[in-house]
Write a protein that holds these residues in place. Structure first.
Motif, PDB file in Angstrom:
ATOM      1  N   UNK A  44       0.841  -1.276  -0.026  1.00 60.93           N
ATOM      2  CA  UNK A  44      -0.085  -0.180  -0.020  1.00 60.93           C
ATOM      3  C   UNK A  44       0.942   1.141   0.080  1.00 60.93           C
ATOM      4  N   UNK A  45       0.746   1.987  -0.986  1.00 55.83           N
ATOM      5  CA  UNK A  45       1.940   3.182  -1.327  1.00 55.83           C
ATOM      6  C   UNK A  45       0.859   4.308  -1.447  1.00 55.83           C
ATOM      7  N   UNK A  46       1.695   5.682  -1.087  1.00 57.75           N
ATOM      8  CA  UNK A  46       1.332   6.651  -1.317  1.00 57.75           C
ATOM      9  C   UNK A  46       1.403   7.636  -2.482  1.00 57.75           C
ATOM     10  N   UNK A  47       2.323   6.998  -3.502  1.00 57.15           N
ATOM     11  CA  UNK A  47       2.846   7.289  -4.654  1.00 57.15           C
ATOM     12  C   UNK A  47       2.951   6.165  -5.515  1.00 57.15           C
ATOM     13  N   UNK A  48       2.645   6.272  -6.864  1.00 51.18           N
ATOM     14  CA  UNK A  48       2.774   4.875  -7.849  1.00 51.18           C
ATOM     15  C   UNK A  48       4.359   4.742  -7.914  1.00 51.18           C
ATOM     16  N   UNK A  49       5.050   5.737  -7.860  1.00 46.65           N
ATOM     17  CA  UNK A  49       6.678   5.543  -8.005  1.00 46.65           C
ATOM     18  C   UNK A  49       7.189   4.564  -6.845  1.00 46.65           C
ATOM     19  N   UNK A 199       0.669  11.590  -9.023  1.00 54.52           N
ATOM     20  CA  UNK A 199      -0.618  11.288  -9.610  1.00 54.52           C
ATOM     21  C   UNK A 199      -1.607  12.415  -9.836  1.00 54.52           C
ATOM     22  N   UNK A 200      -1.060  13.727  -9.458  1.00 54.14           N
ATOM     23  CA  UNK A 200      -2.176  14.661  -9.400  1.00 54.14           C
ATOM     24  C   UNK A 200      -2.767  15.075 -10.571  1.00 54.14           C
ATOM     25  N   UNK A 201      -2.034  14.952 -11.788  1.00 50.70           N
ATOM     26  CA  UNK A 201      -2.767  15.275 -12.935  1.00 50.70           C
ATOM     27  C   UNK A 201      -3.645  14.134 -13.252  1.00 50.70           C
ATOM     28  N   UNK A 202      -3.354  12.956 -13.105  1.00 48.84           N
ATOM     29  CA  UNK A 202      -4.125  11.770 -13.626  1.00 48.84           C
ATOM     30  C   UNK A 202      -5.316  11.641 -12.813  1.00 48.84           C
ATOM     31  N   UNK A 203      -5.353  11.880 -11.554  1.00 44.58           N
ATOM     32  CA  UNK A 203      -6.727  11.809 -10.641  1.00 44.58           C
ATOM     33  C   UNK A 203      -7.160  12.893 -10.339  1.00 44.58           C
ATOM     34  N   UNK A 204      -6.462  14.028 -10.109  1.00 46.43           N
ATOM     35  CA  UNK A 204      -7.166  15.382  -9.524  1.00 46.43           C
ATOM     36  C   UNK A 204      -7.106  16.423 -10.639  1.00 46.43           C
ATOM     37  N   UNK A 207     -10.210  18.482 -11.391  1.00 46.44           N
ATOM     38  CA  UNK A 207     -10.803  19.091 -10.266  1.00 46.44           C
ATOM     39  C   UNK A 207      -9.985  20.090  -9.743  1.00 46.44           C
ATOM     40  N   UNK A 208      -8.850  20.493 -10.504  1.00 42.81           N
ATOM     41  CA  UNK A 208      -7.898  21.721 -10.203  1.00 42.81           C
ATOM     42  C   UNK A 208      -7.357  22.527 -11.372  1.00 42.81           C
ATOM     43  N   UNK A 209      -6.534  23.483 -11.121  1.00 44.21           N
ATOM     44  CA  UNK A 209      -5.636  23.970 -12.226  1.00 44.21           C
ATOM     45  C   UNK A 209      -4.278  23.572 -12.229  1.00 44.21           C
ATOM     46  N   UNK A 210      -3.898  22.833 -13.204  1.00 45.96           N
ATOM     47  CA  UNK A 210      -2.489  22.300 -13.077  1.00 45.96           C
ATOM     48  C   UNK A 210      -1.411  23.417 -13.570  1.00 45.96           C
ATOM     49  N   UNK A 211      -0.561  23.526 -12.795  1.00 47.54           N
ATOM     50  CA  UNK A 211       0.491  24.549 -13.307  1.00 47.54           C
ATOM     51  C   UNK A 211       1.658  23.829 -14.036  1.00 47.54           C
ATOM     52  N   UNK A 212       1.476  23.941 -15.464  1.00 50.82           N
ATOM     53  CA  UNK A 212       2.549  23.177 -16.286  1.00 50.82           C
ATOM     54  C   UNK A 212       3.572  24.002 -16.250  1.00 50.82           C
ATOM     55  N   UNK A 213       4.045  24.832 -15.948  1.00 54.84           N
ATOM     56  CA  UNK A 213       5.576  25.514 -16.181  1.00 54.84           C
ATOM     57  C   UNK A 213       5.846  26.102 -14.725  1.00 54.84           C
ATOM     58  N   UNK A 214       6.708  25.560 -13.892  1.00 59.53           N
ATOM     59  CA  UNK A 214       6.872  25.778 -12.410  1.00 59.53           C
ATOM     60  C   UNK A 214       7.932  27.268 -12.443  1.00 59.53           C
ATOM     61  N   UNK A 215       7.200  28.071 -13.007  1.00 59.97           N
ATOM     62  CA  UNK A 215       8.026  29.609 -12.963  1.00 59.97           C
ATOM     63  C   UNK A 215       6.895  30.576 -12.383  1.00 59.97           C
ATOM     64  N   UNK A 216       7.639  31.548 -11.639  1.00 56.83           N
ATOM     65  CA  UNK A 216       6.735  32.609 -11.314  1.00 56.83           C
ATOM     66  C   UNK A 216       5.978  33.415 -12.286  1.00 56.83           C
TER      67      UNK A 216
END
Length: 270
Positions: A44-49, A199-204, A207-216
């Motif tokens: 039982x894991x919290x992340x697929x990796x 798995x944020x993108x695949x499951x959630x 229901x949210x806004x995914x920030x594709x580029x992690x820049x200010x």
């Protein structure tokens, strides 16, 4: 390791190497635990990796956490009483105030949002508290609440127009991590910006806004985009996220998933 009958062993895989893992004795013991994983039949894991790397060829289920009845009920009560300040657009970020949670990126992004309409509120504790306090001293639009009790924290979430979970994934190895803060955020009924951890993108993702580029710059632009959405639509998005969480992520539901998995593995190896 939790042994189920004489043939089935299970384990919760909780820690991860590299990235932000502290170098302590307990984490060194993980090496022994990882070696012992070769003898278990599932996990039982919290992340697929975690499952892919530590349980190759064996079945596992992902249980990334759960919401208590108190959390569901309290966020529901706050949502029912929610009254937004229409004169301002309030962005809230709470939790561990550390580099891996994107505090500096959030501060820089906010500096690119012009106008007194914007508000940025931080709450929590961590090594970057002094940087947040300094930014608040320079910009009256920024408010640092410090460490809050749970009910006050949930009330802060409910009063926001937008919640930000900025867990850095591109410069730090977070493949074994999942921001549990997301559970509180999505239950609030408030729109959420998050990075694509695990798995944020695949499951959630729906229901949210995914920030594709992690820049200010990308974060500031996404904030502007969400602000332009009609309030009624933002409300619909927040409520859809809450409904998903209530239906799928309360602890009673997660416990049933675990029990069903354990039963299925017991039958499979008997």
């Amino acid at each position: 390791i939790l042994t189920i009958s004489s043939v089935l062993s299970m384990t919760f895989v909780m820690n991860y190497s590299g990235g932000i893992t502290p170098r302590t004795l307990l984490h060194r013991i993980d090496r022994l635990e990882n070696w012992l994983l070769r003898f278990v039949d599932g996990g039982i894991v919290i992340a697929d990796q975690m499952g892919k790397e530590n349980l190759p060829g064996r079945p596992y289920i992902r249980v990334d956490g759960g919401a208590s009845r108190f959390l569901v009920e309290e966020t529901g009560r706050l949502l029912a009483d929610r009254r937004l300040d229409e004169a301002h657009f309030t962005i809230v970020a709470t939790g561990s105030l550390s580099a891996h949670n994107g505090v500096r990126e959030i501060l820089t992004a906010f500096s690119q949002l012009e106008g007194s309409r914007y508000r940025l509120v931080f709450a929590g504790r961590g090594e970057l508290e002094s940087e947040i306090s300094a930014a608040a001293a320079q910009d009256p639009r920024i408010d640092f609440k410090g460490f809050l009790k749970t009910q006050d924290l949930l009330a802060l979430h409910a009063a926001a127009d937008l919640l930000v979970s900025m867990r850095v994934t591109q410069s730090i190895n977070t493949s074994y991590g999942f921001p549990s803060k997301t559970f509180e955020y999505l239950l609030s009924g408030v729109p959420v910006i998050t990075t694509a951890t695990g798995h944020m993108r695949s499951e959630y993702g729906p229901y949210c806004f995914i920030l594709e580029e992690e820049s200010p710059a990308a974060l500031a632009e996404l904030v502007r985009k969400i602000e332009r959405i009609a309030p009624a639509e933002r409300k619909r998005i927040g409520l859809a996220a809450r409904e998903f969480m209530v239906e799928n992520k309360i602890w009673e539901t997660q416990h049933k998933r675990i029990a069903e998995y354990v039963r299925s593995r017991t039958i499979a190896v008997c």
